[in-house]
Design a protein around this motif. Structure first.
Motif, PDB file in Angstrom:
ATOM      1  N   PHE A   1      40.038  16.632  14.248  1.00  0.00           N
ATOM      2  CA  PHE A   1      39.855  15.669  13.162  1.00  0.00           C
ATOM      3  C   PHE A   1      40.999  14.663  13.159  1.00  0.00           C
ATOM      4  CE2 PHE A   1      37.257  19.184  11.525  1.00  0.00           C
ATOM      5  CZ  PHE A   1      36.096  18.484  11.283  1.00  0.00           C
TER       6      PHE A   1
ATOM      7  N   TRP B   1      34.925  21.262   4.860  1.00  0.00           N
ATOM      8  CA  TRP B   1      35.353  21.704   6.192  1.00  0.00           C
ATOM      9  C   TRP B   1      34.708  20.851   7.290  1.00  0.00           C
ATOM     10  CZ3 TRP B   1      34.887  27.826   5.810  1.00  0.00           C
ATOM     11  CH2 TRP B   1      35.938  28.314   5.015  1.00  0.00           C
ATOM     12  N   GLN B   2      33.438  20.498   7.077  1.00  0.00           N
ATOM     13  CA  GLN B   2      32.750  19.707   8.107  1.00  0.00           C
ATOM     14  C   GLN B   2      33.459  18.378   8.347  1.00  0.00           C
ATOM     15  OE1 GLN B   2      30.173  20.461  10.093  1.00  0.00           O
ATOM     16  NE2 GLN B   2      29.655  22.458   9.239  1.00  0.00           N
TER      17      GLN B   2
ATOM     18  N   GLY C   1      36.845  18.180   8.023  1.00  0.00           N
ATOM     19  CA  GLY C   1      38.257  18.492   8.264  1.00  0.00           C
ATOM     20  C   GLY C   1      39.089  18.498   6.999  1.00  0.00           C
TER      21      GLY C   1
ATOM     22  N   ASP D   1      39.955  20.404   2.963  1.00  0.00           N
ATOM     23  CA  ASP D   1      39.964  21.714   2.293  1.00  0.00           C
ATOM     24  C   ASP D   1      40.776  21.589   1.012  1.00  0.00           C
ATOM     25  OD1 ASP D   1      39.389  24.384   1.888  1.00  0.00           O
ATOM     26  OD2 ASP D   1      40.671  25.144   3.485  1.00  0.00           O
TER      27      ASP D   1
ATOM     28  N   LEU E   1      32.891  34.163   6.913  1.00  0.00           N
ATOM     29  CA  LEU E   1      31.822  33.313   7.452  1.00  0.00           C
ATOM     30  C   LEU E   1      30.487  34.045   7.513  1.00  0.00           C
ATOM     31  CD1 LEU E   1      33.744  31.670  10.439  1.00  0.00           C
ATOM     32  CD2 LEU E   1      33.425  30.773   8.128  1.00  0.00           C
TER      33      LEU E   1
ATOM     34  N   ARG F   1      39.292  33.728  -0.764  1.00  0.00           N
ATOM     35  CA  ARG F   1      39.458  34.541   0.443  1.00  0.00           C
ATOM     36  C   ARG F   1      40.459  35.655   0.221  1.00  0.00           C
ATOM     37  NH1 ARG F   1      39.514  29.755   3.284  1.00  0.00           N
ATOM     38  NH2 ARG F   1      41.634  29.856   4.085  1.00  0.00           N
TER      39      ARG F   1
ATOM     40  N   MET G   1      27.054  26.049  13.576  1.00  0.00           N
ATOM     41  CA  MET G   1      27.556  24.724  13.186  1.00  0.00           C
ATOM     42  C   MET G   1      28.820  24.793  12.330  1.00  0.00           C
ATOM     43  SD  MET G   1      23.982  22.834  12.118  1.00  0.00           S
ATOM     44  CE  MET G   1      24.782  21.255  11.769  1.00  0.00           C
ATOM     45  N   ALA G   2      29.244  25.990  11.959  1.00  0.00           N
ATOM     46  CA  ALA G   2      30.360  26.111  11.010  1.00  0.00           C
ATOM     47  C   ALA G   2      31.632  25.479  11.552  1.00  0.00           C
ATOM     48  CB  ALA G   2      30.604  27.581  10.678  1.00  0.00           C
ATOM     49  N   VAL G   3      32.353  24.828  10.679  1.00  0.00           N
ATOM     50  CA  VAL G   3      33.695  24.313  10.941  1.00  0.00           C
ATOM     51  C   VAL G   3      34.574  24.920   9.866  1.00  0.00           C
ATOM     52  CG1 VAL G   3      35.132  22.248  11.049  1.00  0.00           C
ATOM     53  CG2 VAL G   3      32.763  22.165  11.845  1.00  0.00           C
ATOM     54  N   PHE G   4      35.766  25.379  10.235  1.00  0.00           N
ATOM     55  CA  PHE G   4      36.573  26.124   9.258  1.00  0.00           C
ATOM     56  C   PHE G   4      38.045  26.027   9.639  1.00  0.00           C
ATOM     57  CE2 PHE G   4      34.687  28.668  12.565  1.00  0.00           C
ATOM     58  CZ  PHE G   4      35.746  29.385  13.103  1.00  0.00           C
ATOM     59  N   PRO G   5      38.947  26.115   8.640  1.00  0.00           N
ATOM     60  CA  PRO G   5      40.369  25.989   8.949  1.00  0.00           C
ATOM     61  C   PRO G   5      40.928  27.263   9.577  1.00  0.00           C
ATOM     62  CG  PRO G   5      40.063  26.284   6.599  1.00  0.00           C
ATOM     63  CD  PRO G   5      38.692  26.222   7.201  1.00  0.00           C
ATOM     64  N   GLU G   6      42.032  27.145  10.266  1.00  0.00           N
ATOM     65  CA  GLU G   6      42.731  28.325  10.772  1.00  0.00           C
ATOM     66  C   GLU G   6      43.062  29.252   9.617  1.00  0.00           C
ATOM     67  OE1 GLU G   6      46.133  27.294  13.126  1.00  0.00           O
ATOM     68  OE2 GLU G   6      44.928  27.461  14.937  1.00  0.00           O
ATOM     69  N   GLY G   7      43.008  30.546   9.860  1.00  0.00           N
ATOM     70  CA  GLY G   7      43.283  31.518   8.812  1.00  0.00           C
ATOM     71  C   GLY G   7      42.013  32.174   8.306  1.00  0.00           C
ATOM     72  N   VAL G   8      40.879  31.517   8.527  1.00  0.00           N
ATOM     73  CA  VAL G   8      39.602  32.088   8.095  1.00  0.00           C
ATOM     74  C   VAL G   8      39.211  33.206   9.055  1.00  0.00           C
ATOM     75  CG1 VAL G   8      37.131  31.580   7.970  1.00  0.00           C
ATOM     76  CG2 VAL G   8      38.786  30.051   6.873  1.00  0.00           C
TER      77      VAL G   8
ATOM     78  N   ALA H   1      33.414  30.519   1.136  1.00  0.00           N
ATOM     79  CA  ALA H   1      33.182  29.482   2.158  1.00  0.00           C
ATOM     80  C   ALA H   1      32.016  28.566   1.793  1.00  0.00           C
ATOM     81  CB  ALA H   1      32.936  30.123   3.530  1.00  0.00           C
TER      82      ALA H   1
ATOM     83  N   ARG I   1      44.904  14.696  10.999  1.00  0.00           N
ATOM     84  CA  ARG I   1      45.062  15.567   9.826  1.00  0.00           C
ATOM     85  C   ARG I   1      45.989  16.737  10.149  1.00  0.00           C
ATOM     86  NH1 ARG I   1      41.708  13.371   6.247  1.00  0.00           N
ATOM     87  NH2 ARG I   1      39.791  12.488   7.076  1.00  0.00           N
TER      88      ARG I   1
ATOM     89  N   PHE J   1      41.671  22.833  12.330  1.00  0.00           N
ATOM     90  CA  PHE J   1      40.326  23.359  12.100  1.00  0.00           C
ATOM     91  C   PHE J   1      39.762  23.941  13.387  1.00  0.00           C
ATOM     92  CE2 PHE J   1      38.687  22.457   7.840  1.00  0.00           C
ATOM     93  CZ  PHE J   1      39.765  21.763   7.315  1.00  0.00           C
TER      94      PHE J   1
ATOM     95  N   ARG K   1      46.084  19.942   8.893  1.00  0.00           N
ATOM     96  CA  ARG K   1      45.548  21.289   9.016  1.00  0.00           C
ATOM     97  C   ARG K   1      44.745  21.422  10.314  1.00  0.00           C
ATOM     98  NH1 ARG K   1      44.169  24.390   3.973  1.00  0.00           N
ATOM     99  NH2 ARG K   1      44.805  22.441   3.020  1.00  0.00           N
TER     100      ARG K   1
END
Lengths: 588, 588
Positions: B522, A453-454, A456, A458, B444, A482, B432-439, A446, B525, B529, B527
């Motif tokens: 976002f 990611w910030q 949007g 990847d 993290l 991952r 503050m983390a932003v992350f895609p689905e699946g994480v 990550a 897009r 997030f 994906r």
């Protein structure tokens, strides 16, 4: 294509029927289950026409199907005949489920040399029958001969540990685990353990073969005799018995009552069933070579640094040339890749590329596994993004580097700079990471993505793979992804650090250095910490960097890295390249 | 202690012998395998004297051993008699290995209500025998009665989804998976599914019981009738059959030929063996309630925000009081915890603490699971670090917050501020983390540690656990920890964000807020997030923050958070607390 593959399929069905089989499974694999498959083992391509690097076919009497993944959807449709084959996606409709739906209870043959125990386990719901003779091989009359390149000794001056020392060390490991012997089926494991390098495959200096390692440090190597010149036999010494592959069944039969280590994830299931039939006890555990090979010793570390220095000089000469050539619009993806290869070929200890260079201009850069061909080759245009991912084999180390270039002469658009700088921020965050022992690549992945990611964004690939020492450019067991098995990182491991971003139809970005896991010294603290030493030496294209998007620490890292690249490479360069490097590595 | 436990051990051995057992395993577990064990199920404490929250004992005819982990090494030695018990560490010498060494082939009894299928699997190398009557229960004459607190309906106004809607939704899930029914053995799963809250346990509003959920959305609830007042029975309705726990064997026997879902990781193995004996097909899969319960709906999300607002007001009144009281040196760990509880008790919908407050001054703060007792209670001194980790149960939500305070009146030492600010930097990086689905949380966790790692520091606990909705303060299946099962984070999950740092014998630091997983927008897009919404509202002690150690983005987050806390809570506070909050949340 159609009539030829139709004939082959008919012949295969006849050969299956002669063996009493209702179906047959053809994975894209050779008898070592490795990443690269020699022509003599391209059975999936022979029977279906599909040449992608991941796939599987199942042939029944009345229907047949071929699978691949999302990368190859189009290629699968282009290369195979839909009158003969259902074309399916490996995730959407799994082969094991398809088999249950269409051939429940029927006798489905498989070649136990082409599947691991874990791979076979997936088909547990079907009636799977191991074949003694592969029916496809029986009908493949013009099958290419297996490669017979010579295997030569790899000098201790490069390996830092003699084969007998390695065998003694691993033998002790086996004894401690209560194991009498271990199967080895990965040619890269043989290369490491016996300190030999082969020439059976392009790009990776391996010699196809098998081995048994015994707990007393002796071994049996099963490899075609014609691949082993006298010098290599002398190097192997008396503690390593050499035999043809044909001798394997008898060698396993002699292990009655012994405990034999076997890796169900990576080794042909033939070994497991043959050992069990011989009355040996199969101890399922990871390939014993994988971890010791991954943790490079001091000599290998010094070797890879030296190799990266020479490789860096070649890459910088190429980049300096490209800086002048690209804006002219006269070069192509192919000519650029050839120029880079020519620069590398000037370096000492150079043995060849470590994989086919990915040279992608504009929209081609967005194809993650792009390989330029005569058909796909296109001009590198002015004012576009150009991605080049390449590497080399040197006697003292393996390299792998990706740079993304703005061809100029105009300035790069702000959006492209934004994307590149986010990728660079991720690359730097990973390069600067400090972490305690026990942490695996899956826990660090990550860091390389957070800046994307910030926004949007990847990328759909792992961040890093292991790299060998004048060996495979993709080496297990550790990785930075991952999905990777959580193998703790250890000092001496070499990994790639290669975040990216891909805008379909427009451009691809990837920034890759190799890194070496080192201990981080925090004085008297109890816990051991690790960090990365960046090995690769070449500037990142400042035309694509937006400094405002980098933290002060990241900018400091970048400037220090560029200063290091300049100091290390300048003495090795011609005046023109040196002048270019001066400007390319100036403080940002 | 000694003679009493000696007598008990002798009696247990006689009861074992009467059942023909050579050994017996006593895990620290109740019949629901939950985190909290009622007194009536504290079998490990009864037989060994050891009261820690993790452990296991094995009794053989001629020897006995008791295990726990590193947290309890000292306590294990203090509470157990070494003339009776070998005291062992769960990692260093595993119980399953000890059994093989000392009782190979002998008949080892276990209570199938006190072990999961996975837990039993660990002992596969031994000859394990399920007992029909627990021999320890036979000799435990003064065993406390099981708790019989009433279970009451939990209003749809708090749950946002009726029980019949939940049962219909999960029933459809079962049908889709080809399952006819599912076992439920986690009382928190019953609480969620039936929208009831119990009073069998302190801190967590659950009622002990079991259930079968059927694919048509009906259910059978096995719970002591005296816990179910008429109002609750009416609430459960006709689609939920209510029976005593004694009715379970017959209910399972009626499932012949059915496919029944069972979680081998969390449910007593009794269910599996009883279902198999009944001729049912056991489908091993996760507890079907776990994921739906974890993803809070809009009503639950609004509820937890409202609960956190009230909880924040109570915490701020406490902190304002502490700011005056702490420098006097007149307060104690206990009096401070009591003051905080009193402030919370003033709030509407307050039902009690969600766990026993950890109130640790100075060196006590470094004991991660410290619980203040009359014996351990000590003064909170001026100019030291004080840690308070506490939480509350409100009808509309569960809270859990940790703050670390400098008691003053002098300034905090630079090293303490350095440590606190690194913990805060980690807390903010995760917030503050932003992350895609699946994480998953495992991917993290490193964000929360990186600032500590850079200085060679770390903490030996996970970064976050799931939290229920007026339910368990430790709720699965997701968490933020390297060791956690990689359960992908989903919108609506509530997790704690609690990095720390502990200097043994000196002080402990932990900074904890709860966060809610939200979708990050976002625009167009493809994906999806996710991001975290911080729920907890209370300032971090500025006396312990070194702003130079925070990035500009982190400082911006902190100032925005403090401004939000001030704006949200000021209207709820008395003038004195409000004045304190103004200063405590001023821009840094």
């Amino acid at each position: 294509m159609t009539s030829e593959h139709n004939l082959r399929l008919t012949a295969l069905r006849a050969a299956m029927a002669a063996q009493g089989l209702d179906g047959f499974v053809i994975p894209r694999a050779d008898e070592h289950l490795g990443e690269y498959v020699p022509e003599s083992a391209e059975r999936l391509a022979f029977i279906t026409g599909f040449t992608g690097s991941a796939g599987l076919a199942v042939v029944l009497a009345d229907r047949a199907a071929v699978w691949s993944d999302g990368r190859y959807t189009l290629q699968l449709e282009q290369q195979t005949d839909d009158a003969l084959w259902e074309r399916l996606h490996l995730i959407d409709e799994k082969p094991e489920d398809w088999l249950v739906s269409h051939a429940a209870g029927r006798r489905i043959g498989y070649d136990p040399w082409l599947m691991s125990a874990d791979g076979l386990e997936r088909f547990a719901a079907s009636n799977m029958v191991a074949v003694a003779r592969n029916p496809l091989d029986e009908i493949w009359h013009d099958r290419p001969a297996p490669p017979m390149g010579p295997a030569v000794p790899h000098d201790d001056a490069f390996t830092g540990e003699s084969s007998s020392e390695k065998r003694a060390r691993l033998g002790a490991m086996l004894r401690e685990a209560g194991q009498d012997a271990a199967v080895l089926s990965d040619p890269a494991a043989l290369a490491w353990l016996f300190n030999i390098r082969g020439s059976d495959m392009a790009f990776t200096p391996i010699a196809l073969g098998y081995a048994l390692l015994f707990a007393d440090g002796t071994a049996s190597l099963f490899m075609a005799g014609e691949k082993l010149p006298a010098e290599t036999r002398a190097h192997l010494g008396n503690a390593v018995a050499v035999a043809e592959r044909d001798a394997l069944p008898d060698a396993l039969a002699a292990l009655t009552g012994k405990t034999v280590r076997y890796d169900p994830a990576s080794m042909p299931v033939w070994f497991k069933t043959t050992l069990e039939a011989a009355g040996a006890k199969v101890a399922e555990a990871a390939d014993p070579v994988a971890l010791p090979r991954a943790a490079k010793n001091a000599v290998e570390q010094a070797g890879t640094r030296a190799a990266h220095l020479r490789d860096g000089a070649a890459v910088v000469r190429f980049l300096a040339w490209l800086a002048e050539a690209a804006p002219t619009g006269r070069e192509t993806e192919m000519s650029a890749a050839e120029k880079l290869l020519a620069e590398r070929a000037k370096e000492t200890r150079f043995k060849g590329e470590s994989f086919p260079a990915i040279s992608g201009a504009g929209e081609h850069g967005a194809i993650i596994h792009y390989r330029v061909t005569q058909e796909s080759n296109r001009k590198i245009n002015p004012d576009e993004v150009y991605l080049i991912d390449s590497g080399a084999q040197y006697l003292d180390g393996t390299t792998d580097i990706t740079r993304t270039i703005w061809t100029g002469p105009g300035p790069a658009p702000a959006e492209v700079k934004d994307h590149v700088t986010r990728v660079l921020a991720g690359h730097i965050a990973l390069a600067m990471a400090v972490f305690p022992e026990g942490v695996a690549g899956a826990h660090l992945d990550a860091f390389a993505r957070q800046a994307l990611w910030q926004a949007g964004l990847d990328y759909d690939h792992g961040t890093g793979h292991g790299v060998g020492s004048y060996l495979s450019v993709h080496e297990g067991p550790a990785g930075i992804a991952r999905a990777a098995r959580p193998v703790a990182l250890r000092p001496g491991m070499i990994l790639s650090n290669e975040p990216g971003f891909y805008l379909n139809g427009a451009y691809g970005i990837r920034l890759e250095n190799l890194v070496l896991v080192q201990t981080a010294d925090f004085g008297a603290r109890k816990r051991k910490f690790l960090r990365f030493e960046t090995l690769t030496l070449a500037p990142f294209d400042r035309a694509l960097i937006e400094p405002a998007l980098l933290t002060p620490q990241a900018l400091e890292w970048l400037n220090a890295y560029h200063a290091r690249v300049r100091a290390a490479l300048s003495p090795l360069l011609d005046a023109r390249s040196r002048t270019w490097l001066e400007a390319a590595t100036g403080k940002i």
